[in-house]
Motif scaffolding. Structure first.
Motif, mmCIF file in Angstrom:
data_model
loop_
_atom_site.group_PDB
_atom_site.id
_atom_site.type_symbol
_atom_site.label_atom_id
_atom_site.label_comp_id
_atom_site.label_asym_id
_atom_site.label_seq_id
_atom_site.Cartn_x
_atom_site.Cartn_y
_atom_site.Cartn_z
ATOM 1 N N ALA A 99 0.845 -1.194 0.000
ATOM 2 C CA ALA A 99 0.000 0.000 0.000
ATOM 3 C C ALA A 99 0.885 1.251 0.000
ATOM 4 C CB ALA A 99 -0.900 -0.015 1.227
ATOM 5 N N GLY A 100 0.724 2.089 -1.004
ATOM 6 C CA GLY A 100 1.545 3.295 -1.107
ATOM 7 C C GLY A 100 1.279 3.952 -2.441
ATOM 8 N N THR A 101 1.530 5.247 -2.526
ATOM 9 C CA THR A 101 1.165 5.982 -3.732
ATOM 10 C C THR A 101 2.382 6.433 -4.548
ATOM 11 O OG1 THR A 101 1.031 7.976 -2.408
ATOM 12 C CG2 THR A 101 -1.035 6.773 -2.781
ATOM 13 N N ALA A 102 3.544 5.889 -4.222
ATOM 14 C CA ALA A 102 4.725 6.169 -5.043
ATOM 15 C C ALA A 102 5.487 4.860 -5.230
ATOM 16 C CB ALA A 102 5.620 7.203 -4.369
ATOM 17 N N GLY A 103 5.984 4.653 -6.429
ATOM 18 C CA GLY A 103 6.715 3.404 -6.657
ATOM 19 C C GLY A 103 7.249 3.330 -8.072
ATOM 20 N N MET A 104 7.817 2.176 -8.378
ATOM 21 C CA MET A 104 8.392 1.997 -9.721
ATOM 22 C C MET A 104 8.468 0.518 -10.056
ATOM 23 S SD MET A 104 12.320 2.841 -8.841
ATOM 24 C CE MET A 104 13.314 1.725 -7.851
ATOM 25 N N GLY A 105 8.689 0.219 -11.323
ATOM 26 C CA GLY A 105 8.768 -1.170 -11.738
ATOM 27 C C GLY A 105 9.640 -1.327 -12.963
ATOM 28 N N HIS A 106 9.912 -2.569 -13.305
ATOM 29 C CA HIS A 106 10.884 -2.869 -14.358
ATOM 30 C C HIS A 106 10.554 -4.189 -15.012
ATOM 31 C CE1 HIS A 106 14.924 -4.171 -15.861
ATOM 32 N NE2 HIS A 106 15.095 -2.881 -16.035
ATOM 33 N N THR A 107 10.719 -4.260 -16.298
ATOM 34 C CA THR A 107 10.639 -5.534 -16.993
ATOM 35 C C THR A 107 11.901 -5.649 -17.834
ATOM 36 O OG1 THR A 107 9.353 -6.889 -18.515
ATOM 37 C CG2 THR A 107 9.022 -4.526 -18.698
ATOM 38 N N ARG A 108 12.577 -6.805 -17.744
ATOM 39 C CA ARG A 108 13.981 -6.867 -18.163
ATOM 40 C C ARG A 108 14.217 -7.735 -19.394
ATOM 41 N NH1 ARG A 108 18.666 -10.381 -15.717
ATOM 42 N NH2 ARG A 108 20.487 -9.180 -16.318
ATOM 43 N N TRP A 109 15.142 -7.291 -20.232
ATOM 44 C CA TRP A 109 15.741 -8.136 -21.264
ATOM 45 C C TRP A 109 17.204 -8.226 -20.852
ATOM 46 C CZ3 TRP A 109 19.407 -7.731 -25.337
ATOM 47 C CH2 TRP A 109 19.319 -8.737 -26.303
ATOM 48 N N ALA A 110 17.630 -9.433 -20.469
ATOM 49 C CA ALA A 110 18.915 -9.597 -19.778
ATOM 50 C C ALA A 110 20.108 -9.218 -20.647
ATOM 51 C CB ALA A 110 19.049 -11.035 -19.323
ATOM 52 N N THR A 111 21.014 -8.446 -20.070
ATOM 53 C CA THR A 111 22.301 -8.189 -20.726
ATOM 54 C C THR A 111 23.423 -8.676 -19.809
ATOM 55 O OG1 THR A 111 22.341 -5.937 -19.863
ATOM 56 C CG2 THR A 111 21.543 -6.225 -22.119
ATOM 57 N N HIS A 112 23.524 -8.125 -18.592
ATOM 58 C CA HIS A 112 24.555 -8.562 -17.650
ATOM 59 C C HIS A 112 23.951 -9.546 -16.664
ATOM 60 C CE1 HIS A 112 26.516 -4.960 -19.152
ATOM 61 N NE2 HIS A 112 27.638 -5.410 -18.628
ATOM 62 N N GLY A 113 24.345 -10.791 -16.784
ATOM 63 C CA GLY A 113 23.871 -11.792 -15.836
ATOM 64 C C GLY A 113 22.603 -12.468 -16.320
ATOM 65 N N PRO A 114 22.471 -13.757 -16.031
ATOM 66 C CA PRO A 114 21.315 -14.519 -16.503
ATOM 67 C C PRO A 114 20.013 -14.045 -15.862
ATOM 68 C CG PRO A 114 22.634 -15.817 -14.966
ATOM 69 C CD PRO A 114 23.386 -14.560 -15.212
ATOM 70 N N PRO A 115 18.884 -14.369 -16.480
ATOM 71 C CA PRO A 115 17.598 -13.920 -15.942
ATOM 72 C C PRO A 115 17.134 -14.751 -14.744
ATOM 73 C CG PRO A 115 17.295 -15.077 -18.032
ATOM 74 C CD PRO A 115 18.757 -15.053 -17.772
ATOM 75 N N VAL A 116 17.732 -14.478 -13.605
ATOM 76 C CA VAL A 116 17.350 -15.157 -12.362
ATOM 77 C C VAL A 116 16.889 -14.092 -11.370
ATOM 78 C CG1 VAL A 116 18.911 -17.123 -12.684
ATOM 79 C CG2 VAL A 116 19.767 -15.045 -11.586
ATOM 80 N N ASP A 117 16.278 -14.527 -10.270
ATOM 81 C CA ASP A 117 15.718 -13.560 -9.311
ATOM 82 C C ASP A 117 16.751 -12.517 -8.871
ATOM 83 O OD1 ASP A 117 13.345 -14.867 -9.473
ATOM 84 O OD2 ASP A 117 13.420 -15.765 -7.464
ATOM 85 N N ARG A 118 17.968 -12.993 -8.552
ATOM 86 C CA ARG A 118 18.933 -12.046 -7.967
ATOM 87 C C ARG A 118 19.372 -10.972 -8.964
ATOM 88 N NH1 ARG A 118 22.381 -15.947 -9.450
ATOM 89 N NH2 ARG A 118 24.242 -15.221 -10.541
ATOM 90 N N ASN A 119 19.220 -11.238 -10.266
ATOM 91 C CA ASN A 119 19.589 -10.214 -11.253
ATOM 92 C C ASN A 119 18.414 -9.350 -11.683
ATOM 93 O OD1 ASN A 119 22.299 -10.910 -11.323
ATOM 94 N ND2 ASN A 119 21.965 -12.509 -12.851
ATOM 95 N N SER A 120 17.242 -9.661 -11.150
ATOM 96 C CA SER A 120 16.059 -8.883 -11.514
ATOM 97 C C SER A 120 16.099 -7.518 -10.820
ATOM 98 C CB SER A 120 14.794 -9.622 -11.062
ATOM 99 O OG SER A 120 14.818 -10.950 -11.536
#
Ligand code: M6R
Length: 667
Positions: free
Chosen positions: A115-136
Motif C-alpha cells: 500500500a503506497g502511492t509512489a513506486g516503480m517497476g521494471h521488466t527486463r531483457w537480460a544483458t549482464h547476468g542470466p535472468p534469475v531472481d537475484r539479477n532482476s
C-alpha cells in the motif's frame, strides 16, 4: 518481499556544470550534434532493452506500476520487479520470468503490503547476468534503503564494481545496475549531496559511462521519485495530481495523454504535483511537452488473442495515417525538415540503413526510388554499415528506418553517417525517439503503438513512408512532374483499401497455417519487389514459429538452393503481376514448375485472376491487383498471417517470441 525502514536527511546540491560540448553544424544549418541531443554520438554503443515505469500520485502505485509493466513487457520479458514506497518503508518484489510470476509473488505476499502511492517497476531483457531472481530489478544498496531500476548498460561498471568492493561493499547480483544503487546510497549518506536524492543521483550519473535510464527511490523520500536519462528513452506523463515516468508513453496512456520528452543527460524529479527537470549539473533544463495522439485502446488487444493479430488487422489504418497530411498544395511534405530543397536536389546517392523488417522495407523502396529518382540506392544492414567504411559525403542521403527509433545498430549507423557529413532522414514510428532526434529530417510512420514483437503494421507503414521519401526526392530533383507525383501519391493512398481487401484472405491462410504447422522448413521465393517480401515472410516464420525458413530471389534457385527441394517441402512463391511484369511472371511460372517437378508443395501468392499460375499452385492465395511497385503492401499480409498461425498452432506466444525483444538496443 522485503521491507526497509527509512531515515531522515537534509538537502543540498553543489555539482559543477561540465564543459559544454560543441554542436555539429551542417551546410550553414545548425542541427543537433554531439553533446546536445546527439550527445552520446560515438560514445555509447551498447544498451539494454528494458521497460521501466515510475509513479507518484493518488492511486495505489502497485496497480499503476503493474498496469504500466503489462504494456512495457514487449520491451523485455526475462524478469520483472516492483518497489513501492509504503509510507515510511520501501517494499520490493522481483521475479525471474514473465510478469505473471511477479504478480503471483505479489499476491502471495499480500497486496496490502504494497500500500503506497509512489513506486516503480521494471521488466527486463537480460544483458549482464542470466535472468534469475537475484539479477532482476529493482536493485538495492546494502541497507535496502535505495532502489534502482535501469534500462541500458553502464559501460564502466567493472571499474565501479571494483571500487565498491575495495571499499568493502558486497554486491549481490551480476548486473551493472546494482553498482548505481550502492553509489547513490553512498552519495546520499555523505558529502555535499547528503540527504538530497536528486543531487545524489546527478552526482552518480556524472560518473557513469554508457547508456542509461535510471529510476530511483529512497525509503527516506516517500513523496518523490527521481529519474535520469542518457541515450535511453524516458518520458514523463503529467496527470491530475499524479505524475509518471516510463520508457514509453504506453505505460501511462491509460491515465494521461500529456507527456514530456526528456533530453539527453537530464534528470527529472516527479511528485504528485508535477515535475522538475535539470541537467546533470543541477541547472534547470528544458524538456519538450507533447500530447499523445493515440489512446489506450490502441495499446490494448481489443478482443484479439494476440497484439500481432490485432496489428495485422490495423494495417489499412496504419497506411492511411502514415500518408495523411503528406500531400499538401500539390507537394509531398515531410514532418521535420532541417535540410533545404537544395540539399535534396544535391543528393547523388541514397543509402537505406535499417535492421530486420525495417531493412526489408528499404529493399522494397530501392526499386521505387531508383526508378522514380534515377539515383543509385544501396540498402544496408545497419549492423554492417559503419564497419565497412561506406563512401559517404555531404551529397549522400542516408535514410534510417526504425519503428522504435531506438535500435542501437541503426542509431550508430546514423551517427557514423553524420560524422561523414552525410544527411540523414529518419523514418520512424516513435515520436521523439533518439534516431529522429539525431537526424536532419524526419518522416514519422503513424502506425500507432506496435506491441507484438514481430513487425507487421510498422513494416507496411515503413514501406509507404519510404515511398514518400522517394516521391519527395523525385519532386525536389524534378525527375517526376508534379502531376506524376500526385498520381503516385493517389495510388499509394488507395493501398489502404487494397490491404483491407487482402485481409479477406485471413481465414484461408489461417487454415493453411494449421496444416503447415508440422513442416520442418519453408522456403520463400520472389522476384523484383517480391524478393524482399520473400525475405520478410521467412523472417516472420523464423522469429515466430522457430522454424527454418529462407527467402530467395527465385532466379537464384538454380544456382544452388534448388538442391534443398525435396518431397513435400512447402515453398511459398510471391508472384509478380501477369500484366505489370509479364516477363518476370513467365520466368517465375517456370521456376515454380521446376520445383513442383522435384516434389515441392507450392503455396502461391498471386494477383486475383492470375489464371496462368493456377495449375502450378497447390494452394493459391489471391491478393488484389495493384501497381507493381506497391505489390509488397498486399503480398506481405498473407505471409504475416501464415507465420502467426503456424506459431500459434505450435503453441508459441506470438507476441513474445523466445530470446527477442521489441526494441533491440544492444549492438
Ligand atoms: O525498431 P526497429 O524498426 O529499428 O527494429 C528493427 C528490427 O529489430 C525489427 O524489424 C525486427 O526485425 C522485427 N522483430 C521483425 O519482425
Amino acid at each position: 518481499m522485503t521491507t526497509f525502514r527509512p531515515r531522515n536527511a537534509p538537502a543540498g546540491d553543489r555539482a559543477t556544470r561540465p564543459a559544454k560540448r560543441p554542436r555539429g553544424a551542417f551546410r550553414g544549418l545548425t542541427v543537433p550534434g554531439r553533446g546536445q541531443d546527439a550527445g552520446s554520438v560515438g560514445v555509447v554503443t551498447l544498451k539494454g532493452v528494458c521497460g521501466i515505469v515510475g509513479y507518484v500520485g493518488h492511486r495505489q502505485a502497485l496497480d499503476v506500476v503493474l498496469g504500466g509493466l503489462h504494456r512495457m513487457e514487449y520491451r523485455g520479458y526475462d524478469s520483472a520487479g516492483v518497489a513501492v514506497l509504503t509510507g515510511d518503508a520501501l517494499t520490493v518484489e522481483r521475479r525471474a520470468g514473465r510478469l505473471a510470476n511477479l504478480e503471483a509473488a505479489v499476491d502471495t505476499a499480500g497486496r496490502e503490503a504494497f500500500a503506497g502511492t509512489a513506486g516503480m517497476g521494471h521488466t527486463r531483457w537480460a544483458t549482464h547476468g542470466p535472468p534469475v531472481d537475484r539479477n532482476s530489478h529493482p536493485h538495492r544498496d546494502g541497507t535496502g534503503r535505495v532502489a534502482v531500476v535501469h534500462n541500458g548498460i553502464i559501460e564502466n561498471f567493472a571499474a565501479l564494481r571494483a571500487e565498491l568492493e575495495a571499499s568493502g561493499v558486497e554486491l549481490s547480483s551480476d548486473t551493472d545496475t546494482e553498482t548505481t544503487a550502492h553509489l547513490i546510497a553512498r552519495a546520499y549518506a555523505e558529502g555535499d549531496t547528503a540527504g538530497d536524492l536528486p543531487a545524489s543521483v546527478r552526482a552518480v550519473c556524472r560518473r557513469l559511462e554508457g547508456a542509461f535510464t535510471l529510476v530511483v527511490t529512497h525509503a527516506d523520500q516517500p513523496d518523490h521519485v527521481v529519474a535520469a536519462r542518457r541515450s535511453s528513452p524516458l518520458v514523463v506523463g503529467v496527470g491530475e495530481g499524479e505524475t509518471f515516468v516510463a520508457s514509453d508513453v504506453a505505460a501511462f496512456i491509460e491515465h494521461t495523454r500529456q507527456a514530456v520528452e526528456l533530453g539527453q543527460d537530464q534528470l527529472v524529479v516527479i511528485t504528485r504535483d508535477g515535475y522538475e527537470v535539470t541537467d546533470f549539473a543541477g541547472e534547470p533544463a528544458d524538456a519538450k511537452p507533447f500530447s499523445v495522439d493515440w489512446d489506450l485502446s490502441a495499446a490494448e488487444k481489443g478482443g484479439h488473442e494476440y497484439f500481432m493479430l490485432k496489428e495485422i488487422e490495423e494495417q489499412p489504418d496504419a497506411l492511411a495515417n502514415t500518408l495523411r497530411g503528406h500531400f499538401s498544395s500539390g507537394r509531398v511534405v515531410l514532418d521535420e525538415q532541417r535540410m533545404s530543397d537544395q540539399d535534396l536536389r544535391d543528393v547523388d546517392k541514397v543509402f537505406v540503413v535499417a535492421c530486420g523488417s525495417a531493412y526489408h522495407s528499404g529493399l522494397v523502396a530501392k526499386y521505387a526510388i531508383e526508378h522514380w529518382c534515377r539515383l543509385p540506392v544501396e540498402v544496408e544492414l545497419a549492423s554492417e554499415f559503419r564497419y565497412r567504411d561506406p563512401v559517404l559525403d555531404r551529397d549522400t542521403l542516408v535514410v534510417a528506418v526504425s519503428q522504435s527509433g531506438e535500435t542501437a545498430d541503426t542509431l550508430e549507423a546514423v551517427r557514423h553517417a553524420r560524422e561523414q557529413k552525410a544527411r540523414v532522414l529518419a523514418v520512424c514510428n516513435t515520436n521523439g525517439a533518439q534516431i529522429p532526434r539525431e537526424s536532419d529530417a524526419v518522416l514519422y510512420t503513424h502506425a500507432g503503438p506496435e506491441i507484438g514483437v514481430a513487425s507487421t503494421k510498422a513494416f507496411l507503414a515503413q514501406v509507404a513512408a519510404n515511398y514518400l521519401v522517394g516521391l519527395a526526392l523525385a519532386q525536389a530533383r524534378g525527375t517526376k512532374y508534379p502531376d506524376e507525383v500526385a498520381r503516385e501519391f493517389g495510388e499509394l493512398e488507395a493501398m489502404s483499401s487494397a490491404v483491407a481487401k487482402t485481409l479477406g484472405t485471413l481465414e484461408q491462410v489461417r487454415a493453411l497455417g494449421k496444416r503447415m504447422a508440422d513442416s520442418k522448413a519453408v522456403l520463400f521465393l520472389g522476384r523484383h519487389v517480391g524478393f524482399p517480401v520473400a525475405l520478410e515472410g521467412a523472417l516472420k516464420l523464423k522469429e515466430l514459429a522457430y522454424m527454418h525458413a529462407e527467402g530467395f530471389a527465385a532466379g537464384e534457385l538454380k544456382h544452388g538452393p534448388i538442391a534443398l527441394i525435396e518431397d513435400d517441402l512447402p515453398v511459398v512463391v510471391v508472384m509478380p503481376s501477369p500484366k505489370g511484369r509479364a516477363v518476370l511472371h513467365s520466368k517465375l511460372v517456370s521456376n515454380i514448375s521446376e520445383i513442383q517437378a522435384r516434389g515441392a508443395r507450392t503455396i502461391v501468392i498471386a494477383e486475383e485472376g492470375d489464371d496462368r499460375v493456377r495449375p502450378f499452385a497447390d494452394e493459391l492465395v489471391e491478393v488484389p491487383a495493384v501497381p507493381t511497385l506497391l505489390q509488397p503492401l498486399v503480398s506481405t499480409v498473407p505471409l504475416q498471417v501464415l507465420a502467426a498461425e503456424i506459431a500459434r498452432s505450435r503453441g508459441y506466444d506470438v507476441d513474445k517470441p523466445r530470446n527477442l525483444a521489441k526494441s533491440v538496443t544492444v549492438e
